[in-house]
Design a protein around this motif. Structure first.
Motif, short mmCIF file in Angstrom:
data_model
loop_
_atom_site.label_atom_id
_atom_site.label_comp_id
_atom_site.label_asym_id
_atom_site.label_seq_id
_atom_site.Cartn_x
_atom_site.Cartn_y
_atom_site.Cartn_z
N TRP A 1 57.36 59.08 36.29
CA TRP A 1 57.38 58.19 37.45
C TRP A 1 55.97 57.78 37.86
O TRP A 1 55.71 56.60 38.18
CB TRP A 1 58.10 58.90 38.60
CG TRP A 1 58.02 58.19 39.92
CD1 TRP A 1 58.75 57.12 40.33
CD2 TRP A 1 57.14 58.51 41.01
NE1 TRP A 1 58.40 56.76 41.61
CE2 TRP A 1 57.42 57.59 42.05
CE3 TRP A 1 56.17 59.49 41.22
CZ2 TRP A 1 56.74 57.63 43.26
CZ3 TRP A 1 55.48 59.52 42.42
CH2 TRP A 1 55.78 58.60 43.43
N ARG A 2 55.04 58.71 37.79
CA ARG A 2 53.65 58.42 38.18
C ARG A 2 53.05 57.32 37.30
O ARG A 2 52.21 56.54 37.76
CB ARG A 2 52.80 59.68 38.10
CG ARG A 2 53.00 60.64 39.26
CD ARG A 2 52.26 61.94 39.05
NE ARG A 2 50.84 61.73 38.82
CZ ARG A 2 49.98 62.71 38.54
NH1 ARG A 2 50.43 63.97 38.43
NH2 ARG A 2 48.70 62.45 38.34
N GLU A 3 53.46 57.29 36.04
CA GLU A 3 52.93 56.28 35.12
C GLU A 3 53.30 54.86 35.55
O GLU A 3 52.61 53.91 35.18
CB GLU A 3 53.43 56.55 33.70
CG GLU A 3 52.87 57.83 33.10
CD GLU A 3 53.53 58.19 31.77
OE1 GLU A 3 54.45 57.46 31.35
OE2 GLU A 3 53.14 59.20 31.16
N SER A 4 54.37 54.75 36.32
CA SER A 4 54.81 53.42 36.79
C SER A 4 54.22 53.07 38.15
O SER A 4 54.45 51.97 38.65
CB SER A 4 56.34 53.38 36.88
OG SER A 4 56.80 54.25 37.91
N GLN A 5 53.46 53.98 38.74
CA GLN A 5 52.90 53.75 40.07
C GLN A 5 51.48 53.19 39.96
O GLN A 5 50.84 53.21 38.91
CB GLN A 5 52.90 55.04 40.87
CG GLN A 5 54.28 55.66 41.04
CD GLN A 5 55.27 54.73 41.70
OE1 GLN A 5 55.07 54.29 42.83
NE2 GLN A 5 56.35 54.40 40.99
N ALA A 6 50.98 52.72 41.09
CA ALA A 6 49.67 52.08 41.12
C ALA A 6 48.52 53.07 40.97
O ALA A 6 47.39 52.68 40.71
CB ALA A 6 49.52 51.30 42.43
N GLY A 7 48.77 54.32 41.14
CA GLY A 7 47.71 55.31 41.10
C GLY A 7 47.48 55.92 42.46
O GLY A 7 48.11 55.55 43.45
N GLY A 8 46.53 56.84 42.54
CA GLY A 8 46.27 57.52 43.80
C GLY A 8 47.15 58.74 43.96
O GLY A 8 48.09 58.97 43.18
N PRO A 9 46.89 59.52 45.00
CA PRO A 9 47.65 60.76 45.17
C PRO A 9 49.06 60.51 45.69
O PRO A 9 49.33 59.49 46.33
CB PRO A 9 46.82 61.52 46.21
CG PRO A 9 46.18 60.44 47.03
CD PRO A 9 45.87 59.33 46.05
N GLN A 10 49.94 61.43 45.37
CA GLN A 10 51.28 61.41 45.98
C GLN A 10 51.34 62.31 47.21
O GLN A 10 52.23 62.17 48.04
CB GLN A 10 52.34 61.89 44.97
CG GLN A 10 52.63 60.90 43.87
CD GLN A 10 51.61 61.00 42.76
OE1 GLN A 10 51.33 62.08 42.26
NE2 GLN A 10 51.04 59.87 42.36
N VAL A 11 50.37 63.24 47.29
CA VAL A 11 50.33 64.17 48.42
C VAL A 11 48.92 64.15 48.99
O VAL A 11 47.94 64.37 48.26
CB VAL A 11 50.70 65.60 47.97
CG1 VAL A 11 50.64 66.55 49.16
CG2 VAL A 11 52.08 65.63 47.32
N PHE A 12 48.82 63.89 50.27
CA PHE A 12 47.52 63.97 50.96
C PHE A 12 47.58 65.13 51.94
O PHE A 12 48.54 65.25 52.72
CB PHE A 12 47.21 62.68 51.72
CG PHE A 12 45.86 62.70 52.39
CD1 PHE A 12 44.72 62.36 51.69
CD2 PHE A 12 45.74 63.08 53.72
CE1 PHE A 12 43.47 62.41 52.31
CE2 PHE A 12 44.50 63.13 54.34
CZ PHE A 12 43.36 62.79 53.64
N VAL A 13 46.56 65.97 51.90
CA VAL A 13 46.50 67.13 52.79
C VAL A 13 45.61 66.81 53.97
O VAL A 13 44.39 66.65 53.83
CB VAL A 13 45.97 68.37 52.03
CG1 VAL A 13 45.90 69.57 52.98
CG2 VAL A 13 46.86 68.68 50.83
N ALA A 14 46.23 66.71 55.13
CA ALA A 14 45.51 66.44 56.38
C ALA A 14 45.17 67.77 57.01
O ALA A 14 45.93 68.30 57.84
CB ALA A 14 46.35 65.57 57.30
N ALA A 15 44.03 68.33 56.60
CA ALA A 15 43.64 69.67 57.02
C ALA A 15 42.68 69.58 58.19
O ALA A 15 41.59 69.00 58.07
CB ALA A 15 42.99 70.41 55.85
N VAL A 16 43.06 70.17 59.31
CA VAL A 16 42.25 70.12 60.52
C VAL A 16 41.70 71.51 60.79
O VAL A 16 42.45 72.45 61.07
CB VAL A 16 43.07 69.61 61.72
CG1 VAL A 16 42.20 69.59 62.99
CG2 VAL A 16 43.64 68.23 61.44
N GLY A 17 40.35 71.61 60.71
CA GLY A 17 39.70 72.90 60.90
C GLY A 17 38.61 73.07 59.87
O GLY A 17 38.27 72.16 59.11
N SER A 18 38.04 74.27 59.80
CA SER A 18 36.96 74.52 58.85
C SER A 18 37.52 74.94 57.50
O SER A 18 38.60 75.52 57.40
CB SER A 18 36.04 75.63 59.38
OG SER A 18 36.71 76.88 59.35
#
Length: 722
Positions: free
Chosen positions: A587-604
């Protein structure tokens, strides 16, 4: 040479090493462990339950052997927990019997001759599905010819497969399926044509009708006729090929369906007993049948349990044979072992080298007589030359560098292994008796009893893998996200079927073939013969060009296929994760690229790194690309980065203490900016779950998650299709 005298009764005991230090008692050790656990329950942290129903202890002592008699038995003595030979491998190392499942006899011969020159010591011949069913290529379907082994239908093919191999010197192991009698006729014809002494043939032509039945759900022959053929072959071999096993009891289908060690052993033992009974009804005594029985077991990752299983197997077989009236010599088990297929992986296949190495070590310590070590790329189909080399050399290193052939039962005396041996034997015997109460193994299979038992354990094990309570390195933990999708090496079955069928048609048009047809026709009148007459007629027909399919058709005239039963589900534990990952990567091969999961990590980074690593690993086992490259000081920064990433899945990640304030605001902002985004929270703050769902959190990931089910659900929601 005089043996040294035992002067232990007059000699003073040696001074204990480090005598100035007191020896702690078991109770003192226990109390110190409890202190180090800092309140965590000892039973939960230090005791390990297994699917065998055996709980492993962290420490075993001599007290665990109290009441057991077999630890005092010497190697070579009944019931043989320490091996069937007085000097173990010092009398001769185990056979290096690597499988070479190539579809054509020319490919097989090239690989076989190459490997025999480089450490292999026995032929381990796998026949394809068509041959095992007694079908010539032109009688079989596309996909059966060359599947799982070599297509050999005639003497010409067998001669090509074994060209350059001296079977007076090299043992041969064959898994012939229901074609044991026809294949034996081909083999004897081959030996005689090359002026070889059949009495010097060593190895196995072992037929296990119940293995085929439970693996496929039915046989191409009735069980009665299968045992008739097995009886004839056993009688013939007892006189003319005394070093060849003709009966086999294989535990492979149970192991490769997810069975426990106890189940595999009990079902294999019950299978062997069924064979003894069936042949006894046909006039073959226990002494003759037991001496010609080969056992085949798999060895998996649980090192100590697998060593114990092999030791227990010899003990239980000795008990059965002696109780049935067989001699001590007849009760000595011949044991072929192969490394597990159940735990091998297609992704990150080099990890299979490590798995197979520990399995080979366990097999040798358990006292195998012959051993196949799986090539690291076995799960991908046909093994590569590199895969064969590493697997073969694994055995060579254990023998020639580790020098395991220089020791007599190195596992003997281990409190842990001896205790486990007793426990496995006890539980396997109890399960064996349960099968006997059900009418024996055949009746149990017809009722679906072992199939259900294996299915229940397999389901339990699959749940453990899905939730990562059990690990498969490179698959459900520590995946390699940069790894290319595995390329499977399978034969071109359509081309293979066409080529092999054409070759058989040419053979059928020859003059010699007309003569063998007349020979086969004469067999119709002697099918019930108990003499050598039938087998010699088969050999004569083989010499004139008769094929496996023609033999089977003639021998089984008027017969009907065997009963239909529920087959076990042979599979690998990694398959659910591998299938998911393959779909996601496609499925990823048919996508535009970039991540499928972004980690919004708040803190150190320092405080969040363990949770970030967990989150990255959680999604990467499903083939999803994860961006966890940054942490953010504020929710606003995290929101802006998450929206800009375009990832369809955003993981909100911080500490549990921040979540009550952070999650409602960040989730609402993300959903407002991108309503279609899937929000996942890293962690499971129980007291806030009900409050977080309404503000937009779609899923929670944590240590107790069903990782596979969660990933399948998320992948489906972002557009991955089966």
């Amino acid at each position: 040479m005089d043996m040294p005298q035992d002067r232990s009764s007059t000699k003073a005991p040696p001074e204990r090493l480090l005598a100035e230090f007191p020896v702690p008692s078991l109770e003192q050790w226990y109390q110190e462990v409890v202190r180090l656990l800092k309140g965590a329950p000892f039973e939960k942290k230090m005791l390990t339950p297994t699917v065998e129903g055996i709980t492993l202890k962290p420490l075993y002592t001599a007290d665990d052997l109290a009441g057991l008699e077999f630890p005092t038995v010497m190697p070579g003595d009944s019931p043989f927990p320490r091996g069937t030979r007085l000097l173990g491998f010092r009398e001769g190392a185990w056979l290096v019997a690597q499988e070479l499942p190539y579809p054509t006899y020319d490919e097989l011969n090239a690989a076989l001759r190459f490997d025999l020159d480089r450490g292999q010591t026995a032929v381990n011949l796998l026949l394809d599905r068509a041959t095992q069913a007694g079908l010539d290529p032109d009688m079989a379907k596309v996909g059966e010819v060359g599947a799982g082994g070599t297509s050999i239908a005639s003497l010409i093919g067998l001669a090509r497969a074994l060209d350059g191999v001296d079977l007076e010197q090299v043992p041969i192991l064959v898994q012939p399926g229901s074609a044991a009698l026809p294949f034996a006729a081909l083999l004897v014809a081959y030996l005689r044509r090359h002026r070889k002494d059949v009495t010097k043939l060593r190895g196995s032509l072992g037929m296990d009708p119940l293995c085929g039945l439970v693996s496929l759900g039915k046989l191409p022959v009735s069980l009665g006729r299968a045992y008739d053929e097995l009886t004839l072959l056993t009688r013939w071999a007892a006189v003319h090929a005394p070093a060849v096993a003709t009966l086999a009891a294989y535990g492979f289908p149970y192991h490769d369906s997810g069975a426990s060690a106890v189940q595999e052993l009990a079902f294999t033992l019950a299978t062997a007993v069924e064979h003894l009974r069936q042949l006894d009804r046909r006039g073959v005594d226990v002494e003759t049948a037991a001496r010609r029985t080969l056992f085949g077991l798999s060895v998996g990752s649980h090192f100590f349990m697998e060593v114990a299983k092999l030791r227990a197997a010899r003990m239980l077989w000795a008990r059965v044979v002696r109780a049935s009236g067989g001699s001590e010599a007849a009760s000595r088990m011949t044991l072929h072992v192969r490394s597990s297929s159940w735990n091998k992986t297609a992704y990150d296949p080099c990890t299979n080298i490590l798995r197979a190495t520990t399995e080979a070590f366990a097999a040798v310590l358990g006292g195998c007589d012959s051993l196949h070590v799986a090539a690291f790329d076995e799960a991908l189909g046909l093994p590569s030359e590199l895969g064969r080399r590493i697997a073969r050399n694994t055995q060579t290193i254990l023998r020639d560098e580790v020098h395991l052939d220089a020791l007599v039962d190195p596992a003997g005396g281990s409190w842990a292994i001896e205790t486990l041996t007793a426990q496995v034997a006890e539980k396997a015997w109890a399960l064996f008796q349960q099968l006997e109460s059900a009418g024996g193994m055949l009746a149990a299979i017809e009722k679906g009893l072992p199939q259900r038992m294996v299915g229940e354990v397999a389901e339990e094990r699959e749940k453990a893998f899905a939730s990562r309570r059990e690990s498969l390195l490179g698959v459900n933990v520590y995946p390699n996200p940069t790894e290319a999708r595995p390329v499977r090496r399978q034969p071109d079955y359509a081309a293979l079927h066409a080529a092999r069928s054409a070759r058989l048609q040419a053979l059928r048009c020859s003059q010699e073939h007309g003569e063998n047809v007349r020979v086969l026709a004469s067999l119709q009148h002697i099918l019930d013969s108990r003499s050598d007459e039938l087998f010699e007629s088969l050999v004569s027909a083989a010499e004139r060009g008769a094929t496996i399919g023609e033999f089977a058709k003639t021998l089984r005239t008027g017969d009907a296929p065997g009963p239909d039963v529920t087959a076990v589900r042979i599979h690998r534990a990694a398959e659910p994760f591998e299938a998911l990952r393959a779909k996601v990567e496609q499925w990823r091969e048919s996508q535009a690229g970039g991540p499928q999961v972004f980690v919004a990590a708040v803190g150190s980074l320092a405080e969040l790194m363990p949770r970030i690593d967990f989150t990255r690993g959680f999604f990467e086992v499903g083939g999803l690309a994860v961006d966890a490259s940054a942490t953010f000081a504020t929710a606003e920064e995290a929101q802006a980065a998450a929206v800009g990433s375009g990832a369809p899945i955003v993981v909100v990640l911080s500490t549990d203490e921040r979540y009550p304030v952070l999650v409602p605001a960040l989730a609402a902002a993300l959903k407002a900016a991108r309503p279609e985004v899937l929000l996942v929270l890293a962690g499971y703050p129980k007291e806030h779950i009900d409050a977080f769902k309404p503000v937009g959190i779609d899923e929670f990931i944590h240590l107790r998650s069903d990782v596979h089910a969660t990933l399948v659900a998320l992948a489906t929601r972002i557009g991955v299709r089966s």
